[in-house]
Design an enzyme around this catalytic site. Structure first.
Site, PDB file in Angstrom:
ATOM      1  N   CYS A 143     -18.251 -59.024  -9.447  1.00 48.46           N
ATOM      2  CA  CYS A 143     -18.053 -59.346  -8.024  1.00 48.46           C
ATOM      3  C   CYS A 143     -19.121 -58.628  -7.205  1.00 48.46           C
ATOM      4  CB  CYS A 143     -16.672 -58.899  -7.564  1.00 48.46           C
ATOM      5  SG  CYS A 143     -16.380 -59.101  -5.805  1.00 48.46           S
ATOM      6  N   GLU A 190     -12.993 -64.925 -14.568  1.00 50.38           N
ATOM      7  CA  GLU A 190     -12.112 -63.754 -14.489  1.00 50.38           C
ATOM      8  C   GLU A 190     -12.756 -62.690 -13.620  1.00 50.38           C
ATOM      9  OE1 GLU A 190     -10.988 -59.640 -15.809  1.00 50.38           O
ATOM     10  OE2 GLU A 190     -12.917 -60.663 -16.001  1.00 50.38           O
ATOM     11  N   ARG A 234      -2.789 -53.718 -15.747  1.00 49.89           N
ATOM     12  CA  ARG A 234      -4.157 -54.178 -15.484  1.00 49.89           C
ATOM     13  C   ARG A 234      -4.087 -55.566 -14.861  1.00 49.89           C
ATOM     14  NH1 ARG A 234      -8.815 -52.208 -17.907  1.00 49.89           N
ATOM     15  NH2 ARG A 234     -10.700 -53.473 -17.639  1.00 49.89           N
ATOM     16  N   ARG A 236      -5.642 -58.749 -13.069  1.00 46.99           N
ATOM     17  CA  ARG A 236      -6.897 -59.459 -12.933  1.00 46.99           C
ATOM     18  C   ARG A 236      -6.632 -60.876 -12.442  1.00 46.99           C
ATOM     19  NH1 ARG A 236      -8.382 -55.050 -13.174  1.00 46.99           N
ATOM     20  NH2 ARG A 236     -10.053 -54.111 -14.430  1.00 46.99           N
TER      21      ARG A 236
END
Length: 427
Positions: A143, A190, A234, A236
């Site tokens: 990102c 992702e 986690r 995502r």
């Protein structure tokens, strides 16, 4: 495992794998495997657990090399160590192109997946037209801030603009230009959960506008927590898209309410820890039945982390180390874990200093099988697993995507593509 049963186990493995694949798996040469198979040399004790692992966790790519046709083809962009790839291979996919720029990650990737197709470093300079045709594009793109300056002005002036105006200079642009050029049936992207809120949501709006409006794909996204499959919190975001109308729904995900706990991935000190020839005692001392001492924090580092936590606790902040117990779920493993291990410290008993996870335990925490080899230093391994994906999440996403991809592919041979709008790619 007695010596008498090893030849039978080897015969089972040979029914599914070539001598070369078995040799590569156990770290020997083909001649050695051939001598075992003919009975000229006794099978060593280490062969038992190694072959059990191969039979239990062998992936779809190995099966295809022995004749099973692939269900679909895919490319692996920003591939890292191949976590997304493994999820889609498990559902019968075949990788036809890979891009990964980091040399250490590339070493781990090639060690585990090989390279019987084009493997490039930096995708930024690679021509989109040279990417092979594929059914699914996969990418865990980094990102980066998107510059959307000028778009509103161009709109006001009535000037056309394509996705490159809003995304040029970011790695997402390279995903978009390849989708535009090759028009795959589907894609999966992702990223971190914060992509949704980056720049007050404007970054994600640009991504959706690019994929839906500019490129003409049906797009679905969802944040998934890896703790459904491994003992790690986690979250995502996963974005999937299809070149055609589908009935895809995230409601088809099978997410266990109660996932595993930390004990399931820790090295076993009761004598049950598998002997992995490719680890060769690097992480676990089988004779002493304990994790190698180097993973226990030094007195100086442990004192520092406690003082740091006390300081921020007194200030009313939540910063500090994260102690993990066998019955708990850990914090998110990060790429900086090699520095002090503070986000996941394994409790070793009252009065004892905690330890880091070993790289093998990190692999398990991310859902990688014990057949996955770690050919790099601990520092690089921690970075690689901290940057990777929870592999079982990728496999579950692949499971619910695959039927829709196959339906589109079988619809008159090709899905009815929606032409992209106002796309003017720049070199």
């Amino acid at each position: 495992m007695t010596q008498a049963t090893l030849p039978a186990l080897l015969a089972q493995a040979r029914a599914r794998y070539t001598q070369r694949e078995i040799a590569d798996h156990v770290g020997k040469d083909i001649k050695t495997v051939r001598r075992w198979e003919k009975g000229e040399t006794p099978c060593p004790a280490m062969l038992g657990p190694a072959l059990r692992l191969l039979l239990a966790t062998g992936n779809a790519s190995s099966a295809r090399r022995t004749g099973t046709p692939a269900r679909f083809s895919f490319i692996d962009l920003f591939a890292g160590i191949g976590g997304i790839r493994m999820g889609f291979e498990a559902e019968g996919g075949e990788c036809v192109f890979t891009s990964e720029w980091n040399d250490f990650s590339k070493k781990t990737y090639l060690e585990n997946h090989g390279a019987d197709h084009t493997f490039v470093g930096d995708i930024v300079s690679f021509p989109a037209e040279d990417v092979p045709a594929h059914d699914i594009l996969l990418g865990g793109f980094p990102c980066q801030p998107f510059s959307i300056a000028g778009v509103s002005k161009k709109n006001a002036l009535g000037r056309p603009h394509g996705f490159e105006c809003a995304t040029q200079g970011t790695l997402f642009f390279d995903v978009a230009r390849i989708i535009a050029a090759k028009r795959p049936t589907a894609f999966l992207l992702e990223n971190v959960k914060n992509l949704l809120s980056h720049d007050k949501g404007r970054t994600f709006d640009v991504i959706l506008q690019t994929l839906r409006d500019e490129l003409g794909y049906e797009v679905h996204y969802r944040v998934i927590d890896g703790q459904h499959f491994t003992p790690q919190h986690r979250e995502r975001i996963i974005i999937v898209g299809f070149r055609g109308k589908t009935s895809f729904s995230w409601d088809d995900l099978r997410l266990p309410e109660q996932g595993p706990r930390l004990a399931s991935i820790l090295h076993r000190t009761d004598g049950g820890e598998p002997r992995l020839p490719w680890d060769d005692g690097r992480f676990f001392d089988h004779a002493a039945r304990c994790v190698q001492p180097k993973y226990t924090l030094t007195p100086k580092l442990w004192a520092y982390l406690q003082q740091y936590a006390d300081k921020h606790r007194a200030a009313g902040n939540g910063f500090g180390f994260g102690m993990a117990y066998p019955d708990s779920v850990t914090r998110t493993l990060s790429a900086r874990y090699h520095k002090d291990g503070s986000e996941i410290l394994v409790h070793q008993g009252e009065g004892q200093r905690p330890r880091r996870l070993t790289p093998r335990e990190c692999a398990r925490l991310m859902g990688f099988p014990d057949t996955f080899r770690i050919p790099v230093s601990d520092t690089q391994a921690y970075r690689q697993f901290g940057n990777s994906v929870v592999m079982p999440v990728m496999r579950e996403a692949a499971r619910i995507m695959t039927p829709h991809v196959e339906a589109l592919l079988s619809s008159n041979g090709e899905p009815a593509a929606t032409p992209p709008r106002d796309i003017a790619l720049v070199a």
